[in-house]
Design an enzyme around this catalytic site. Sequence first.
Site, PDB file in Angstrom:
ATOM      1  N   GLU A 162       0.748  -1.307  -0.043  1.00  0.00           N
ATOM      2  CA  GLU A 162       0.105  -0.001   0.039  1.00  0.00           C
ATOM      3  C   GLU A 162       0.799   1.209   0.034  1.00  0.00           C
ATOM      4  O   GLU A 162       1.487   1.556   0.993  1.00  0.00           O
ATOM      5  CB  GLU A 162      -0.886  -0.052   1.326  1.00  0.00           C
ATOM      6  CG  GLU A 162      -1.844   1.286   1.131  1.00  0.00           C
ATOM      7  CD  GLU A 162      -2.880   1.320   2.237  1.00  0.00           C
ATOM      8  OE1 GLU A 162      -4.010   2.010   2.297  1.00  0.00           O
ATOM      9  OE2 GLU A 162      -2.665   0.586   3.332  1.00  0.00           O
ATOM     10  N   GLU A 189     -12.050   1.844   3.901  1.00  0.00           N
ATOM     11  CA  GLU A 189     -10.957   2.363   4.959  1.00  0.00           C
ATOM     12  C   GLU A 189     -11.002   3.799   5.177  1.00  0.00           C
ATOM     13  O   GLU A 189     -10.352   4.617   4.964  1.00  0.00           O
ATOM     14  CB  GLU A 189      -9.733   2.104   4.620  1.00  0.00           C
ATOM     15  CG  GLU A 189      -8.720   2.005   5.750  1.00  0.00           C
ATOM     16  CD  GLU A 189      -7.451   1.699   5.356  1.00  0.00           C
ATOM     17  OE1 GLU A 189      -6.453   0.971   6.277  1.00  0.00           O
ATOM     18  OE2 GLU A 189      -6.788   2.340   4.282  1.00  0.00           O
TER      19      GLU A 189
END
Length: 306
Positions: free
Chosen positions: A186, A281
């Site tokens: 990420e 998220e």
Amino acid sequence: MKRRKFLKNASLGSAVAGLTGLHHLEATPIKPEIAEQPFNLDYAPHFGMFKNHAGDDLLDQITFMHEMGFRSLEDNGMMGRTPEMQEKIGNHLSKLGMAMGVFVLDKGGNSANTLAAGKDEFVEIFLDGCKRAVEVAKRVNAKWTTVVPGDFQRNLPMDIQTAHVIEALRKGAEILEPHGLTMVLEPLSDTPNLYLRTSSQTYMICKAVNSPSCKILYDIYHMQKNEGHLITFMDMCWDEIAYIQIGDNPGRKEPGTGEINYQNVFKHIYDKGYRDILGMEHGNAHPGKEGEKALLEAYRKADSFM
């Protein structure tokens, strides 16, 4: 009183009130058009996102997510839960026909043990995390675990740092690959000290690692901040993207609260053939039950691209 199922002959609003146990309070009704029916894409809420309706019990929260049309769960902190709770979560997801999204690989790489440094002790911490992640994934039937390589090692040339990261990730992939677990890298925008910042950089690293267990986690919120041109960069990196996360910018809240045209982005993702999970998220833009209802409405609106 905690319930695992809504009462069929009660209104959805009353059922939501029953989940919290506050029968004497009138719950804000959730309209049928924003509840029950699955979405076009597979969005995954996280624990706490609907606690004002579902209560604090984690299994009740999962049940509520399912009743609202969600078919997956995301839990960054899964590795910090007890094996017993992991088993309960995994079993409950299976019972409801829901899938498990990403969880963060514990100590996979951070400012204290960055993989860019090339230090054996840091790599060993990461590899130990990979081994433990395999066991967690088995309990919850997960296919992805999030890895962040950590911070820049500023006394080393960038290419040397990249070589260190690739070497460490190859070792991690050797552990994960036999178990069908994929680490999704990420790139983040939280601080300029982070080594991994862009989708193209992550794409290059995944190509170099050359393993089905090392792919990209494309977080739309972070990539809007770091590089923009969301659809263009997604297309460029598409063959290495295994997981997508959501958050509007600025604010990192639900779609429709910032500058991103999520309806267009979701349509593009759908048209590309993506049917895996999109992790929610982000936070709720507004507090309480009204904020949770607004979040549901926002996802129904953004998902109405068909």
